[in-house]
Motif scaffolding. Sequence first.
Motif, PDB file in Angstrom:
ATOM      1  N   GLU A 127       0.845  -1.185   0.000  1.00 42.72           N
ATOM      2  CA  GLU A 127       0.000   0.000   0.000  1.00 42.72           C
ATOM      3  C   GLU A 127       0.882   1.237   0.000  1.00 42.72           C
ATOM      4  O   GLU A 127       1.926   1.261   0.631  1.00 42.72           O
ATOM      5  CB  GLU A 127      -0.860  -0.036   1.278  1.00 42.72           C
ATOM      6  N   ALA A 128       0.465   2.261  -0.730  1.00 44.11           N
ATOM      7  CA  ALA A 128       1.227   3.512  -0.778  1.00 44.11           C
ATOM      8  C   ALA A 128       0.262   4.654  -0.969  1.00 44.11           C
ATOM      9  O   ALA A 128      -0.770   4.512  -1.616  1.00 44.11           O
ATOM     10  CB  ALA A 128       2.239   3.480  -1.927  1.00 44.11           C
ATOM     11  N   GLY A 129       0.595   5.784  -0.375  1.00 48.29           N
ATOM     12  CA  GLY A 129      -0.273   6.935  -0.543  1.00 48.29           C
ATOM     13  C   GLY A 129       0.169   8.067   0.349  1.00 48.29           C
ATOM     14  O   GLY A 129       1.273   8.030   0.912  1.00 48.29           O
ATOM     15  N   HIS A 130      -0.685   9.062   0.468  1.00 47.76           N
ATOM     16  CA  HIS A 130      -0.363  10.155   1.370  1.00 47.76           C
ATOM     17  C   HIS A 130      -0.385   9.621   2.797  1.00 47.76           C
ATOM     18  O   HIS A 130      -1.300   8.871   3.166  1.00 47.76           O
ATOM     19  CB  HIS A 130      -1.360  11.311   1.203  1.00 47.76           C
ATOM     20  N   PRO A 131       0.619   9.984   3.615  1.00 48.79           N
ATOM     21  CA  PRO A 131       0.702   9.390   4.957  1.00 48.79           C
ATOM     22  C   PRO A 131      -0.587   9.515   5.765  1.00 48.79           C
ATOM     23  O   PRO A 131      -1.010   8.555   6.414  1.00 48.79           O
ATOM     24  CB  PRO A 131       1.841  10.168   5.616  1.00 48.79           C
ATOM     25  N   ARG A 132      -1.202  10.685   5.732  1.00 52.29           N
ATOM     26  CA  ARG A 132      -2.413  10.845   6.537  1.00 52.29           C
ATOM     27  C   ARG A 132      -3.501   9.868   6.097  1.00 52.29           C
ATOM     28  O   ARG A 132      -4.216   9.302   6.924  1.00 52.29           O
ATOM     29  CB  ARG A 132      -2.938  12.276   6.439  1.00 52.29           C
ATOM     30  N   GLU A 133      -3.604   9.689   4.775  1.00 45.58           N
ATOM     31  CA  GLU A 133      -4.639   8.770   4.274  1.00 45.58           C
ATOM     32  C   GLU A 133      -4.332   7.326   4.632  1.00 45.58           C
ATOM     33  O   GLU A 133      -5.207   6.590   5.099  1.00 45.58           O
ATOM     34  CB  GLU A 133      -4.769   8.901   2.753  1.00 45.58           C
ATOM     35  N   VAL A 134      -3.071   6.925   4.406  1.00 47.66           N
ATOM     36  CA  VAL A 134      -2.709   5.534   4.700  1.00 47.66           C
ATOM     37  C   VAL A 134      -2.899   5.245   6.189  1.00 47.66           C
ATOM     38  O   VAL A 134      -3.420   4.198   6.566  1.00 47.66           O
ATOM     39  CB  VAL A 134      -1.257   5.232   4.258  1.00 47.66           C
ATOM     40  N   LEU A 135      -2.498   6.212   7.025  1.00 46.83           N
ATOM     41  CA  LEU A 135      -2.584   5.979   8.462  1.00 46.83           C
ATOM     42  C   LEU A 135      -4.029   6.007   8.960  1.00 46.83           C
ATOM     43  O   LEU A 135      -4.413   5.216   9.814  1.00 46.83           O
ATOM     44  CB  LEU A 135      -1.739   7.017   9.222  1.00 46.83           C
ATOM     45  N   ALA A 136      -4.819   6.919   8.412  1.00 44.01           N
ATOM     46  CA  ALA A 136      -6.198   7.042   8.893  1.00 44.01           C
ATOM     47  C   ALA A 136      -7.095   5.960   8.301  1.00 44.01           C
ATOM     48  O   ALA A 136      -8.062   5.535   8.931  1.00 44.01           O
ATOM     49  CB  ALA A 136      -6.746   8.424   8.553  1.00 44.01           C
ATOM     50  N   ASN A 137      -6.759   5.532   7.099  1.00 42.40           N
ATOM     51  CA  ASN A 137      -7.689   4.689   6.387  1.00 42.40           C
ATOM     52  C   ASN A 137      -6.969   3.595   5.579  1.00 42.40           C
ATOM     53  O   ASN A 137      -7.093   3.537   4.351  1.00 42.40           O
ATOM     54  CB  ASN A 137      -8.506   5.604   5.445  1.00 42.40           C
ATOM     55  N   PRO A 138      -6.209   2.732   6.277  1.00 43.69           N
ATOM     56  CA  PRO A 138      -5.473   1.687   5.545  1.00 43.69           C
ATOM     57  C   PRO A 138      -6.443   0.756   4.822  1.00 43.69           C
ATOM     58  O   PRO A 138      -7.502   0.425   5.357  1.00 43.69           O
ATOM     59  CB  PRO A 138      -4.696   0.956   6.641  1.00 43.69           C
ATOM     60  N   GLN A 139      -6.072   0.370   3.607  1.00 45.34           N
ATOM     61  CA  GLN A 139      -6.981  -0.407   2.775  1.00 45.34           C
ATOM     62  C   GLN A 139      -6.797  -1.912   2.930  1.00 45.34           C
ATOM     63  O   GLN A 139      -7.718  -2.671   2.728  1.00 45.34           O
ATOM     64  CB  GLN A 139      -6.773  -0.041   1.295  1.00 45.34           C
ATOM     65  N   HIS A 140      -5.573  -2.312   3.240  1.00 48.73           N
ATOM     66  CA  HIS A 140      -5.288  -3.751   3.231  1.00 48.73           C
ATOM     67  C   HIS A 140      -5.210  -4.314   4.642  1.00 48.73           C
ATOM     68  O   HIS A 140      -4.739  -3.649   5.555  1.00 48.73           O
ATOM     69  CB  HIS A 140      -3.972  -4.015   2.490  1.00 48.73           C
ATOM     70  N   GLU A 141      -5.642  -5.535   4.776  1.00 46.42           N
ATOM     71  CA  GLU A 141      -5.625  -6.186   6.089  1.00 46.42           C
ATOM     72  C   GLU A 141      -4.226  -6.198   6.684  1.00 46.42           C
ATOM     73  O   GLU A 141      -4.041  -5.965   7.876  1.00 46.42           O
ATOM     74  CB  GLU A 141      -6.147  -7.628   5.986  1.00 46.42           C
ATOM     75  N   ARG A 142      -3.224  -6.470   5.826  1.00 46.46           N
ATOM     76  CA  ARG A 142      -1.855  -6.568   6.344  1.00 46.46           C
ATOM     77  C   ARG A 142      -1.380  -5.212   6.876  1.00 46.46           C
ATOM     78  O   ARG A 142      -0.670  -5.141   7.873  1.00 46.46           O
ATOM     79  CB  ARG A 142      -0.897  -7.075   5.257  1.00 46.46           C
ATOM     80  N   THR A 143      -1.782  -4.124   6.185  1.00 50.12           N
ATOM     81  CA  THR A 143      -1.417  -2.784   6.654  1.00 50.12           C
ATOM     82  C   THR A 143      -2.105  -2.505   7.980  1.00 50.12           C
ATOM     83  O   THR A 143      -1.494  -2.005   8.932  1.00 50.12           O
ATOM     84  CB  THR A 143      -1.833  -1.711   5.626  1.00 50.12           C
ATOM     85  N   LYS A 144      -3.381  -2.829   8.040  1.00 53.09           N
ATOM     86  CA  LYS A 144      -4.143  -2.592   9.280  1.00 53.09           C
ATOM     87  C   LYS A 144      -3.499  -3.331  10.447  1.00 53.09           C
ATOM     88  O   LYS A 144      -3.318  -2.769  11.530  1.00 53.09           O
ATOM     89  CB  LYS A 144      -5.589  -3.084   9.117  1.00 53.09           C
ATOM     90  N   ALA A 145      -3.179  -4.601  10.215  1.00 51.28           N
ATOM     91  CA  ALA A 145      -2.608  -5.414  11.288  1.00 51.28           C
ATOM     92  C   ALA A 145      -1.278  -4.833  11.745  1.00 51.28           C
ATOM     93  O   ALA A 145      -1.006  -4.725  12.951  1.00 51.28           O
ATOM     94  CB  ALA A 145      -2.420  -6.854  10.805  1.00 51.28           C
ATOM     95  N   PHE A 146      -0.455  -4.408  10.771  1.00 48.29           N
ATOM     96  CA  PHE A 146       0.856  -3.849  11.129  1.00 48.29           C
ATOM     97  C   PHE A 146       0.691  -2.542  11.887  1.00 48.29           C
ATOM     98  O   PHE A 146       1.323  -2.330  12.929  1.00 48.29           O
ATOM     99  CB  PHE A 146       1.696  -3.632   9.866  1.00 48.29           C
ATOM    100  N   LEU A 147      -0.149  -1.657  11.369  1.00 46.28           N
ATOM    101  CA  LEU A 147      -0.301  -0.339  11.989  1.00 46.28           C
ATOM    102  C   LEU A 147      -0.881  -0.455  13.395  1.00 46.28           C
ATOM    103  O   LEU A 147      -0.515   0.311  14.295  1.00 46.28           O
ATOM    104  CB  LEU A 147      -1.180   0.571  11.124  1.00 46.28           C
TER     105      LEU A 147
END
Length: 268
Positions: free
Chosen positions: A244-264
């Motif tokens: 996943e890649a994007g603007h930091p605020r968007e990625v952090l506030a609204n991660p799209q992928h399960e793996r990103t969510k789990a990591f964050l």
Amino acid sequence: MTTNLDKPAPRPAEPGRSMVLAQGVCKSFGPLEVLKGIDLEVGVGEVMCIVGPSGSGKSTFLRCINHLEKVNAGRLWVDGHLVGYREKDGKLYELKDSEVALKRRDIGMVFQRFNLFPHMTAAGNIMEAPTQVKGISKPEARARAHELLARVGLADKADAYPSQLSGGQQQRVAIARALAMDPKLMLFDEPTSALDPELVGEVLEVMRGLAEDGMTMIVVTHEMGFAREVGDSLVFMDDGLVVEAGHPREVLANPQHERTKAFLSKVL
Ligand code: ADP
Ligand code: MG
């Protein structure tokens, strides 16, 4: 010339506008596939933060950018030049070691462990590469070292040895040392991970200053506050791929992928 790279590449659309451009970058160590096709772009003057679990290939990717590892497939450009190869008449030729050394001068790298020369003062550490590699005179290099020490908030530590400095101060000297070669691009590989928590802020402050001065930077870090406030983009890597890649605020506030969510959820 290599077999897997000998098809002429489409040139990136506007190579002058991107400082780093990766297209399908793969890197294996023997049978171990570490990078499995990395695509990303860092514009001139941008700060990209990379996060991801241990072993996902973050350091290997930085090492590829810095000519410390050779890409097995795909294309990697820094400042419009293909890393490790020269293109002539539609064919790719491996760069000689001397040519690689010249290219590496343009890239500054800061590691988790600062690796300062213990027998040299802060100023001595900073003067080493400009005098030895670029042939700059000692007085000139010394003056520049003092300027750089002031920039990282250590104007009074020119004559201190690494053992007399805190971890945060040593890391700031390491940043000054990288800047002494006037790099176009700075790579940071978990620059605050080895520091006591109370020393992290002073190093991030120096990095923020560099970003504000327009330095192009790729920062592998788990400091999400820094990524949110300083980063132009945030990349989440897992298992050798950009998930996943994007603007930091968007990625952090609204991660799209399960793996990103789990990591964050673990690092935030
Ligand atoms: P990260 O920085 O995300 O923790 P690394 O890029 O350091 O990940 O490592 C990714 C994988 O590549 C790990 O499994 C690591 O053991 C392996 N690796 C890295 N460098 C080498 C090497 N020189 N030889 C063999 N395996 C390596
Ligand atoms: Mg690493």
